[in-house]
Enzyme design. Structure first.
Site, PDB file in Angstrom:
ATOM      1  N   ARG A  55     -14.103   6.077  23.508  1.00  0.00           N
ATOM      2  CA  ARG A  55     -13.648   5.550  22.223  1.00  0.00           C
ATOM      3  C   ARG A  55     -14.009   4.068  22.086  1.00  0.00           C
ATOM      4  NH1 ARG A  55      -8.952   3.254  22.014  1.00  0.00           N
ATOM      5  NH2 ARG A  55      -8.057   4.634  23.583  1.00  0.00           N
ATOM      6  N   TYR A 107     -16.006   7.122  -5.932  1.00  0.00           N
ATOM      7  CA  TYR A 107     -15.810   8.432  -5.315  1.00  0.00           C
ATOM      8  C   TYR A 107     -14.320   8.777  -5.309  1.00  0.00           C
ATOM      9  CZ  TYR A 107     -15.208  11.694  -1.422  1.00  0.00           C
ATOM     10  OH  TYR A 107     -14.818  12.736  -0.630  1.00  0.00           O
ATOM     11  N   ASP A 178     -20.325  -0.124  -1.316  1.00  0.00           N
ATOM     12  CA  ASP A 178     -20.688   1.207  -0.843  1.00  0.00           C
ATOM     13  C   ASP A 178     -22.114   1.479  -1.324  1.00  0.00           C
ATOM     14  OD1 ASP A 178     -21.164   3.956  -0.581  1.00  0.00           O
ATOM     15  OD2 ASP A 178     -19.054   4.458  -0.850  1.00  0.00           O
ATOM     16  N   LYS A 203     -24.724  11.489   4.517  1.00  0.00           N
ATOM     17  CA  LYS A 203     -25.631  11.794   3.424  1.00  0.00           C
ATOM     18  C   LYS A 203     -27.084  11.539   3.833  1.00  0.00           C
ATOM     19  CE  LYS A 203     -21.829  12.501   1.010  1.00  0.00           C
ATOM     20  NZ  LYS A 203     -20.731  11.996   1.823  1.00  0.00           N
TER      21      LYS A 203
END
Length: 389
Positions: A55, A107, A178, A203
């Site tokens: 992590r 979004y 973004d 994406k």
């Protein structure tokens, strides 16, 4: 946290291939190894090695982060398990009493974060219909950031990043952008003065609908230290396998986007002449001002478009008649994907707010893939023809 100290003279389409240099891979491997170990042996009781726990650090994730940093020409990049995890990490920077300005057209998942989590955390915000109309009067003493999504999802409205940056910085506010729809191949928010750029790397960077990833890129070292702390503490890090998959997918980013943009132009032209279509939306299509802004700050329009069908089109029948194009959310993969935002990506918006933005039940969002453009157009046209009453 690893700082990117490398600048490159390579063109972007070479950099996506060579940006995670094979010469830095173990054993001369052309592709980076996937380090799946969750934990690493200490050198002794008082000294841990370079890596301790997956992590906190992972060699494969660091290669992916260096790659994104190089593509953004940024000092730092951080990989996350999703785009929303990246945004949530950025938003951890803000405290009760802070104020954020955002475009109203964003979004649906980001809207949900504003309306639910910011409210719960006592962070104030204002949605502005058009950030190009932003003025000094919109800023308050407690305004800490302006959030931009350009082109916006799903109506593809364009915001002048440099103009917003000048205003925000005058009021000591950060600019968060973004850049998912454009990627750094087509648009560079950091070069335009933005402080932080965020991605759903699921994406275009991944490009094959087979991973979920998010990234933050920035240049400020104090913010980078803070985000590294949040990344490690919150734990929504990009897995080693997805880090490898992202590096592999990114190698074809320029090729894919070039083909997708070529296809999108052909689809736009065909839809604009179809009697079943009221309007087609793409970056810069709304007005001359936004057209000029898009031409100035980006080197292309991407491959997401939207269109509004006429009232005589039965959308349920339209989607059912499509033979090649899939009804699904997401975008940026090699496949053409289509959806109705009002009942999918933008469902979190109240109906009145959706309709104010132009996101009604007749609006369709189309992520154009790399298939033959004639086949894409033919599938759309036959489905539209069969769905008209």
């Amino acid at each position: 946290m690893t700082e990117n100290k490398t600048t490159s003279s390579l063109h972007y389409d070479s950099l996506v291939v060579q940006g995670a240099p094979a010469r830095q891979n173990e054993y001369g491997a052309i592709m980076p190894p996937i380090f799946l170990s969750t934990t690493y042996r200490f050198e002794d009781l008082d000294h841990q090695g370079t890596y301790e726990y997956v992590r906190t650090q992972n060699p494969t994730r660091e290669k992916a982060e260096r790659l994104i940093a190089r593509l953004e020409d940024a000092r730092y990049a951080f990989g996350f398990s999703s785009g929303m995890a990246a945004l949530a990490t950025i938003f951890e920077h803000f405290k009760p009493g802070d104020h954020i300005i955002s475009s109203a057209n964003i979004y649906g998942g980001t809207y949900r974060f504003f309306s639910d989590l910011f409210t719960k955390n006592q962070i104030a915000y204002n949605f502005k219909q058009d950030l190009n109309a932003l003025t000094d009067a919109d800023f308050k003493e407690n305004t800490r950031a302006v959030y931009i999504e350009t082109p916006s999802n799903p109506t593809l409205r364009v915001t002048d990043i440099a103009k917003v940056v000048a205003l925000a910085h005058r009021h000591h506010a950060l600019v968060i952008c973004d850049n998912t729809f454009m990627t750094s191949y087509l648009q560079r928010p950091l070069a335009l003065g933005a402080d932080i750029v965020a991605y759903s790397a699921t994406k275009y960077f991944g490009g094959h609908a087979d991973l979920c990833a998010g990234f933050i890129a920035l240049n400020d070292p104090s913010l980078a230290e803070e985000f590294y702390f949040f990344q490690n503490t919150l734990g929504a890090t990009l897995s080693p396998f997805d880090s490898y998959t992202l590096i592999r997918g990114t190698k074809t980013l320029a090729l894919r986007l070039d083909r997708q943009q070529e296809n999108a132009k052909a689809v736009i032209a065909a839809l604009q002449n179809d009697p079943a279509i009221d309007e087609v939306y793409f970056p810069g299509s709304s007005n001359a001002v936004e057209h000029e802004i898009q031409a100035r700050q980006a080197r292309g329009n991407g491959s997401v478009i939207s269109f509004r069908v006429t009232e005589e089109v039965d959308l349920k029948r339209f989607f059912n008649q499509l033979q090649m194009i899939d009804l699904a959310v997401s975008l940026g993969g090699v496949e053409s994907i289509i959806c109705r935002p009002a009942t999918s990506t933008h469902e979190p918006y109240p109906q009145a707010e959706r309709e104010k933005l132009g996101v009604d039940n007749q609006l369709v969002r189309f992520a154009v893939g790399i298939e033959n453009k004639a086949d894409i157009i033919a599938d759309l046209q036959q489905a539209l023809a069969r769905s008209r009453s």
